[in-house]
Design an enzyme around this catalytic site. Structure first.
Site, PDB file in Angstrom:
ATOM      1  N   LEU A 131       7.170   1.247   4.402  1.00  0.00           N
ATOM      2  CA  LEU A 131       7.036  -0.046   3.397  1.00  0.00           C
ATOM      3  C   LEU A 131       7.967  -0.279   1.429  1.00  0.00           C
ATOM      4  CD1 LEU A 131       3.177  -0.620   3.624  1.00  0.00           C
ATOM      5  CD2 LEU A 131       5.525  -1.510   5.225  1.00  0.00           C
ATOM      6  N   GLY A 176       5.105   3.853   6.834  1.00  0.00           N
ATOM      7  CA  GLY A 176       6.003   2.751   7.568  1.00  0.00           C
ATOM      8  C   GLY A 176       6.331   2.956   8.036  1.00  0.00           C
ATOM      9  N   ASN A 200       0.323   8.188   4.483  1.00  0.00           N
ATOM     10  CA  ASN A 200      -0.113   8.509   3.150  1.00  0.00           C
ATOM     11  C   ASN A 200      -0.488   7.651   1.706  1.00  0.00           C
ATOM     12  OD1 ASN A 200       2.982   8.222   2.883  1.00  0.00           O
ATOM     13  ND2 ASN A 200       3.596   9.233   1.358  1.00  0.00           N
ATOM     14  N   GLU A 201      -0.599   6.315   2.471  1.00  0.00           N
ATOM     15  CA  GLU A 201      -1.214   5.435   1.687  1.00  0.00           C
ATOM     16  C   GLU A 201      -1.752   5.720   0.407  1.00  0.00           C
ATOM     17  OE1 GLU A 201       0.488   4.008   5.758  1.00  0.00           O
ATOM     18  OE2 GLU A 201      -0.599   5.367   5.307  1.00  0.00           O
TER      19      GLU A 201
END
Length: 325
Positions: A131, A176, A200-201
């Site tokens: 993202l 993403g 890995n957010e």
């Protein structure tokens, strides 16, 4: 809302002829927007496959423009009855000759380093860095909602596609980038220890959405997904293979050829039986988002607008800025 979104997508598709260009290349057809290159292979009237190459420099981030162009390109392929399979990959900087890097030195130096002799060397490849944080930082809630709707649409289009989708992962694939890969029916990753893949957010202070969590659980199992999501684990190729994030790991120069070989085996299966099986396996997961789509958009816009989240994103972006410097 779903009907309105499909109608809007059809409008975008009609506009796609203005966004893209189509030409013949070595017997293959090619159409390109600014951020997605699509090459189709095979004789007219015969079964053909398409390769969708990401080229949104410097890191193939999923910007709003990229998401729009990608969905347009995918819908074109789905409307072409001769296309049965699609390969997702990065339009890598590596084009066989380092002089091509030097020719665009001013632009490409951002993606390259210099060796001790002053020669440009490529940084490790990137499938997609995920993202676009600039779409989620310093904007208003209406923009966050528009962006998240586009992210949802990308996932739904890929996850429910009737086409056979494969990812040829030729670079790093965090967040993403991993989303793109795990929507596919099969994933082949380059055996390069510098490449990693995973969601890995949590390391950025944000949380993977429930529907992506479900996709991850379906891919690697509940316990492995629970641990990986909390820790924000990025798996190198061997570990990604072991846990099931990818299906095969091959030498980097064989990723594309191996994907073509595996695609041929999948296309030997009758479309109707494979598509019905895919729908049976995936429909419940997709429906879970479709039923809560508007609520998910509003939750994201509210969450990402929080001062604490904006502060975390600011700190991460500053860290990236200093790393580049």
């Amino acid at each position: 809302m779903a009907m309105a979104l499909r109608a809007a997508s059809r409008v975008l598709l009609r506009a796609g002829s203005r966004l893209g260009r189509r030409e013949a290349v070595d017997g293959a057809r090619r159409f390109a927007n600014k951020r997605v290159l699509v090459e189709t292979e095979g004789a007219a009237g015969a079964t053909r496959i398409a390769v969708m190459k990401f080229r949104n420099p410097p890191v193939n981030s999923l910007s709003l423009d990229f998401l729009t162009e990608f969905v347009i390109s995918l819908e074109k392929l789905e409307n072409d009855k001769s296309i049965r399979g699609v390969i997702l990959t990065s339009d890598s900087l590596k084009r066989g000759n380092q002089t091509k890097v030097a020719a665009t030195e001013k632009t490409e130096e951002k993606r390259a380093t210099r060796d001790h002799g002053g020669r440009l060397q490529e940084r490790p490849g990137i499938f997609s860095a995920g993202l676009d944080l600039l779409e989620m930082y310093g904007r208003n809630p209406a923009h966050y909602a528009e962006y998240w709707k586009a992210v949802q649409e990308l996932w739904l289009r890929l996850y429910l596609s009737s086409l056979t989708l494969m990812s040829a992962i030729n670079g790093a694939s965090p967040a993403g980038g991993c989303l793109l890969a795990i929507t596919c029916d099969y994933r082949i990753m380059a055996d390069n220890p510098k490449y990693t893949i995973g969601l890995n957010e949590s390391l950025l202070g944000i949380v993977a959405p429930f529907w992506l969590k479900d996709n991850y659980v379906n891919t690697i199992g509940h316990r492995a997904a629970e641990r990986a999501l909390q820790l924000g684990t990025l798996f190198p190729p061997a570990e990604a293979l072991k846990v099931g994030v990818v299906d095969e790991v091959v030498p980097e120069d064989q990723v594309h050829s191996k994907t073509l070989s595996v695609m041929a085996k999948w296309l030997a299966i009758p479309d109707h039986s494979r598509q019905l099986t895919k729908t049976m396996m995936r429909k419940a997961t997709a429906d879970n988002l479709i039923k809560q789509r508007e609520a998910d958009i509003q939750n994201f816009a509210s969450f990402i607008s929080r001062d604490s989240i904006q502060k975390s994103l600011h700190m991460y972006l500053e860290k990236l800025k200093h790393k580049k410097g």
